[in-house]
Structure formats: structure tokens, C-alpha cells
Design a protein around this motif. Sequence first.
Motif, PDB file in Angstrom:
ATOM      1  N   LYS A  21      -8.698  -5.931  -0.554  1.00 21.19           N
ATOM      2  CA  LYS A  21      -8.436  -4.776   0.324  1.00 21.19           C
ATOM      3  C   LYS A  21      -9.650  -4.544   1.217  1.00 21.19           C
ATOM      4  CE  LYS A  21      -5.891  -1.411  -1.082  1.00 21.19           C
ATOM      5  NZ  LYS A  21      -5.294  -0.178  -1.615  1.00 21.19           N
ATOM      6  N   TYR A  41      -9.414  10.872  -5.679  1.00 24.92           N
ATOM      7  CA  TYR A  41      -9.161   9.656  -6.471  1.00 24.92           C
ATOM      8  C   TYR A  41      -9.529   8.413  -5.656  1.00 24.92           C
ATOM      9  CZ  TYR A  41      -6.741   5.930  -8.936  1.00 24.92           C
ATOM     10  OH  TYR A  41      -6.458   4.750  -9.583  1.00 24.92           O
ATOM     11  N   LYS A  80      -4.903   7.874 -14.368  1.00 26.10           N
ATOM     12  CA  LYS A  80      -5.438   6.555 -13.968  1.00 26.10           C
ATOM     13  C   LYS A  80      -6.966   6.570 -13.996  1.00 26.10           C
ATOM     14  CE  LYS A  80      -3.044   5.568 -10.047  1.00 26.10           C
ATOM     15  NZ  LYS A  80      -2.602   4.709  -8.929  1.00 26.10           N
ATOM     16  N   LYS A 136     -11.113  -2.957 -10.946  1.00 22.16           N
ATOM     17  CA  LYS A 136     -11.484  -1.631 -10.421  1.00 22.16           C
ATOM     18  C   LYS A 136     -12.996  -1.394 -10.424  1.00 22.16           C
ATOM     19  CE  LYS A 136      -7.388   1.209 -10.855  1.00 22.16           C
ATOM     20  NZ  LYS A 136      -6.289   0.949 -11.758  1.00 22.16           N
ATOM     21  N   MET A 149       0.776  -1.201   0.000  1.00 26.87           N
ATOM     22  CA  MET A 149       0.000   0.000   0.000  1.00 26.87           C
ATOM     23  C   MET A 149       0.819   1.267   0.000  1.00 26.87           C
ATOM     24  SD  MET A 149      -0.965   1.989   2.755  1.00 26.87           S
ATOM     25  CE  MET A 149      -0.712   0.757   3.899  1.00 26.87           C
ATOM     26  N   PRO A 150       1.466   1.638   1.100  1.00 28.86           N
ATOM     27  CA  PRO A 150       2.209   2.879   1.002  1.00 28.86           C
ATOM     28  C   PRO A 150       3.428   2.705   0.112  1.00 28.86           C
ATOM     29  CG  PRO A 150       2.496   1.939   3.153  1.00 28.86           C
ATOM     30  CD  PRO A 150       1.663   0.985   2.361  1.00 28.86           C
ATOM     31  N   LYS A 151       3.908   3.766  -0.393  1.00 26.64           N
ATOM     32  CA  LYS A 151       4.844   3.678  -1.490  1.00 26.64           C
ATOM     33  C   LYS A 151       6.283   3.869  -1.126  1.00 26.64           C
ATOM     34  CE  LYS A 151       1.353   2.888  -3.012  1.00 26.64           C
ATOM     35  NZ  LYS A 151       1.067   1.919  -2.156  1.00 26.64           N
ATOM     36  N   LYS A 167      -0.506   1.554   6.503  1.00 26.18           N
ATOM     37  CA  LYS A 167      -1.334   2.706   6.881  1.00 26.18           C
ATOM     38  C   LYS A 167      -2.232   2.392   8.074  1.00 26.18           C
ATOM     39  CE  LYS A 167      -3.212   4.480   3.072  1.00 26.18           C
ATOM     40  NZ  LYS A 167      -3.666   5.468   2.071  1.00 26.18           N
ATOM     41  N   LYS A 173      -5.524  13.270  -4.220  1.00 25.31           N
ATOM     42  CA  LYS A 173      -5.450  11.879  -3.756  1.00 25.31           C
ATOM     43  C   LYS A 173      -6.765  11.412  -3.115  1.00 25.31           C
ATOM     44  CE  LYS A 173      -3.351   8.070  -1.970  1.00 25.31           C
ATOM     45  NZ  LYS A 173      -2.188   8.028  -1.117  1.00 25.31           N
ATOM     46  N   ARG A 179     -12.338   5.618  -6.424  1.00 23.01           N
ATOM     47  CA  ARG A 179     -12.019   4.182  -6.495  1.00 23.01           C
ATOM     48  C   ARG A 179     -12.949   3.369  -5.586  1.00 23.01           C
ATOM     49  NH1 ARG A 179      -9.918   0.496  -7.745  1.00 23.01           N
ATOM     50  NH2 ARG A 179      -7.801   0.043  -7.153  1.00 23.01           N
ATOM     51  N   ARG A 235       7.446   7.077  -0.250  1.00 25.81           N
ATOM     52  CA  ARG A 235       6.917   7.618   0.969  1.00 25.81           C
ATOM     53  C   ARG A 235       7.468   6.920   2.197  1.00 25.81           C
ATOM     54  NH1 ARG A 235       1.000   7.208   0.333  1.00 25.81           N
ATOM     55  NH2 ARG A 235       1.750   6.705  -1.705  1.00 25.81           N
ATOM     56  N   LYS A 289       2.838   0.789 -10.696  1.00 21.33           N
ATOM     57  CA  LYS A 289       2.397  -0.250  -9.765  1.00 21.33           C
ATOM     58  C   LYS A 289       3.049  -1.559 -10.159  1.00 21.33           C
ATOM     59  CE  LYS A 289      -1.302   0.228  -7.361  1.00 21.33           C
ATOM     60  NZ  LYS A 289      -1.437   0.280  -5.942  1.00 21.33           N
ATOM     61  N   ARG A 309      -3.155  15.809  -8.856  1.00 17.19           N
ATOM     62  CA  ARG A 309      -2.074  14.976  -9.404  1.00 17.19           C
ATOM     63  C   ARG A 309      -2.436  14.467 -10.792  1.00 17.19           C
ATOM     64  NH1 ARG A 309      -0.793  10.595  -4.853  1.00 17.19           N
ATOM     65  NH2 ARG A 309       0.110   9.603  -6.693  1.00 17.19           N
TER      66      ARG A 309
END
Length: 460
Positions: free
Chosen positions: A238, A289, A265, A321, A1-3, A393, A286, A293, A6, A124, A259
Motif C-alpha cells: 500500500k 485507527y 482490531k 501490521k 480498499m473501500p468496502k 479512494k 476510523k 496503523r 460503502r 477482510k 467503532r
Amino acid sequence: MPKECRRKSSKDFGLSGTGINEGSRLERRTAGKASHTCDDHVEKAAQIAASSATGAPTVMDAPRVPQVTITPESGGSSREMQQEDWDDAVDGALRRKLSNSSVSSTGSSAVESEDDLLSDNESKSKGIITLEHLDTVESKAWWKLKTIVHWPFSVTQKRKLNWVQLAGHKGNFKAADEGNILKKFSENEMLCFEKLRDDALLPFVPGYHGTLEKDGECFLHMTDLLVNFDLPNVMDCKMGVRTYLEEELVRARERPKPREDLYTKMMEVDSEGPTPQEHSQRGVTKPRYMQWRETISSTNTLGFRIEGIKKCDGTCRTDFKKTRSKEDVIQVFKDFVGGNGNITKCYLSRLTEIQQALKTSQFFRQHEVIGSSLLFIHDHTSKAQVWIIDFGKTTALPEGQTLSHDICWQEGNREDGYLWGLENLIHTLESVSNEVTAEETFRSVATETDCCQTIEADGQ
Ligand SMILES: O=P(O)(O)O[C@H]1[C@H](O)[C@@H](OP(=O)(O)O)[C@H](OP(=O)(O)O)[C@@H](OP(=O)(O)O)[C@H]1O
Ligand SMILES: Nc1ncnc2c1ncn2[C@@H]1O[C@H](COP(=O)(O)OP(=O)(O)O)[C@@H](O)[C@H]1O
């Protein structure tokens, strides 16, 4: 999940002297100004564990959020692992002395806005990937090899591991010693794993073996859940009704940062998704988005969504999605289990165990669980397991506050809808089980009928 971009790595981890619960913004500003090794992270976690044990106020009192730092793509040269590095390895938690480490403090630039950092175009990583195996030819646990291991391993000692990563970002995982993997360090996730050591959820999370440093980068060393399966089928679901932190919402409101990557996306899925304003600025924030989603998938309506599936035939799908309706979700699950009633029942019983454990877990009560997944794995032997993964997270609540996890989220209450989602997931699998059983019954009746007809025909 977190990137990756980050995560705090040892290159840029800017823990201040007053403890890790300081405001995330402060940490973001100080990120990169000090050099810290994995040992620092481990010590911090030990302090937290110790203060919890004595009942003293923990450093987790304040709401905590994942920290924002830039991790450069490269940097931090490798160094040869010395004998003394292994001497204080304790129970797999490798507390290595890295006084001579090549950890650099250049990992982060001055950071003014998290959203600036979130605007990465990192691709991704979804699907089958090849992880470089860092094991030696003897395939023994690293801490048992301290007399013979040298770092970096020579090319001839490296093996390749075909592995599947159904969500998250490219480059977040590396192969480790036999049966284990390395995941890029995140402070949040490390703290969660440390706290989970004494929790009812322990049997349902990947084994955690501490932090490890390689080439100046810090990793979480954990069990590879796929290791005991033969050509596994894997699904990532998820969990929860919300996939972003409240803090991300507040920040986007205070300092909106559209962004372009998120706009792109969104456009790829639905050209009518963006508002006229978003079209004109070619950017989407973010939270906007993430909310979009959640709405187009089953996150809002069922409290979970399917992120990706890899099947034993090697096919991999991450195009879920817009899989939203209960019927569609049931169909995807049915296809995933290959119409196998035993596997479905195994999954159901494991989910029920997880549900029970969640209800007694102190960790769960005291954390907002965002972006965590349930990883379903089965193979042709009908072995089927479900694991709770990804705590990047997952955030501790202030001292004394707890969540019920099954009531509606309203901004400020930090509810995540995890238990509600799990309930719906269980109902989904019950429906799959009923359908599969009915089909199996139908098939066996049809076969018996065929047999009878054959016998009758033979008897004529
Ligand atoms: O699935 P798509 O539509 O690509 O959207 C992704 C996922 O929601 C990521 O969560 P995960 O990694 O759990 O799949 C999320 O990272 P976070 O969960 O860290 O917020 C990404 O945020 P950015 O990394 O900011 O783009 C977001 O762009
Ligand atoms: N311990 C593990 N064992 C096997 N596969 C894993 C494990 N942890 C994660 N994965 C795989 O990697 C993917 C991404 O994991 P996750 O922890 O969500 O990463 P990120 O934090 O980058 O989103 C999962 O969907 C799963 O396919």
C-alpha cells in the motif's frame, strides 16, 4: 480498499441530475432514492470524458470523495440476459439495455452519518479464495458470445477460479470471463479508470473493460493480473504516507464515532494501543485507527507498507501490521523474491518505469492517491511485473490544483507522499538486489572453491 458496504451499487446509486460532483453528504442522503443501472454510470463517465476533451469545466472540479451508501448483502434477483443486451456492446464496454432490469432502489436506508455506515464488521478477505468463474465452456470474451450467451450461466457452465485477494473486503471480487475479474462498483474507481484511458499510467494499470451488471449489482470489469502466471507469487504494497482521506478526518472531528470493530482490531495487535478513553468506550474512530496503523507499520517512515504476500507454495501471509523498520521490510522482500537477483532486477526496472510514468502523468498530478497499492507478481519463469491497483479512494483535486506527491502532508494540502514512498520502495529493492547479488557471488565463489578443493584432492 473501500468496502462493499460503502460502494455505490446500482441498487443505491443516487446520482442527482446536476452531476456527480455534488457534495458527498447530499449524495449520501439521496442514495437509494433512485434506481440507476451500469449504463448511468457509464454515461456519466462519458460526459466527464467529453467535457474534459473540449476543455469545458469538468464535473470533477470540486474535491470528490468516495460516497457512502449501504449495499445490502443480498437483493436484486437475477434475470436472463437477452439478445439485445449484447447488441450494443462496444469494445468490451458493455453498454447494455437494462430497461427491464431487476435493479432495486431499496439499497440504502436514510443515512445520517458516514461513520454509522463505516461501523461494519465485515471480515477482510485476505488470502486464497475461490471465485466462481462466469465464463462459458468455450472461454471466449463475452462480447464475442452474444448469440449463445444466456444469463445466469447454469451451474454446469461455471468453473472455479483459485484466486488470491491480499487486501480489501470479502466479497469484493468475482471471476468474470477468461482472464478478467469483476470488482464491486465504486464511482471513484470507475472515474479513475475512465480517465486513465488516455494517460501515461495506462500501461501500468489493469485493463479496464467498463462496467457490468449482474443480479442488479454493478461491477467494474477488469483484467485479472494473475492470469498469465504459473503459480504466481503475489505481494500487495500500500503506497503513500496517508491511508485515509482528509474528509474522513474532518468528519471524525465533527462527529466522532468510535467503532468497536476497529478497537478490537487494534487490541488484537497491541493491547496497549488504545488510550484509556478508547478502552473505556471500547471504540476507536476510523482516522485514529488508520493513523495508528500508519505508525506501527512502515507507512509513516517509508511511505509504503506491505499488506500481504502469497507465495507459489500456497502459503499466504497478511500479518505485516508491525513490519516497520527498513531492515525488516528488506528481509520480507528478500524472502518474497526467494533470493532471486533476476526477479529483483525485473521488479526494479518496472518500478523505475512506473516512477517515470508517474512524473509525466496528468492523472497523477491532478489526483490525491490514497490507499492505492502496487501489486508485485512473479513466477518460476522469472517473469515479474508490478501493477498499480485500487483507485477506490483516489480523488480528483479541484480544477487547477496539483500535487507534488513528495512533500510532507499537512492537513489541507492533500499531499499523499506517493512518490516519496516509491523512491523508498526502489531503494528497498536496490538493497535487496545488492544483498542478493553479494550472496550469489559468495555462493559461486564458494562453489568454485569447493570444486578446486575437489580437483586438488583428486589430483593428490
Ligand atoms: O487493514 P486493516 O487494519 O484491516 O484496516 C482496514 C484497511 O485500512 C482498509 O483499507 P484497504 O481496503 O485498502 O485494505 C480500510 O478500508 P478503506 O481503505 O476503504 O478505508 C478499512 O476501513 P473500514 O472499511 O472503514 O474498516 C480498515 O479497517
Ligand atoms: N486486477 C487484479 N488482478 C489480480 N488481482 C487483483 C486485481 N485487483 C485486485 N487484486 C487483488 O485483490 C486485492 C484487493 O484489491 P483492491 O483493489 O485493493 O480491493 P479493495 O478496493 O477491496 O481494497 C489485492 O491485494 C490483490 O490481491
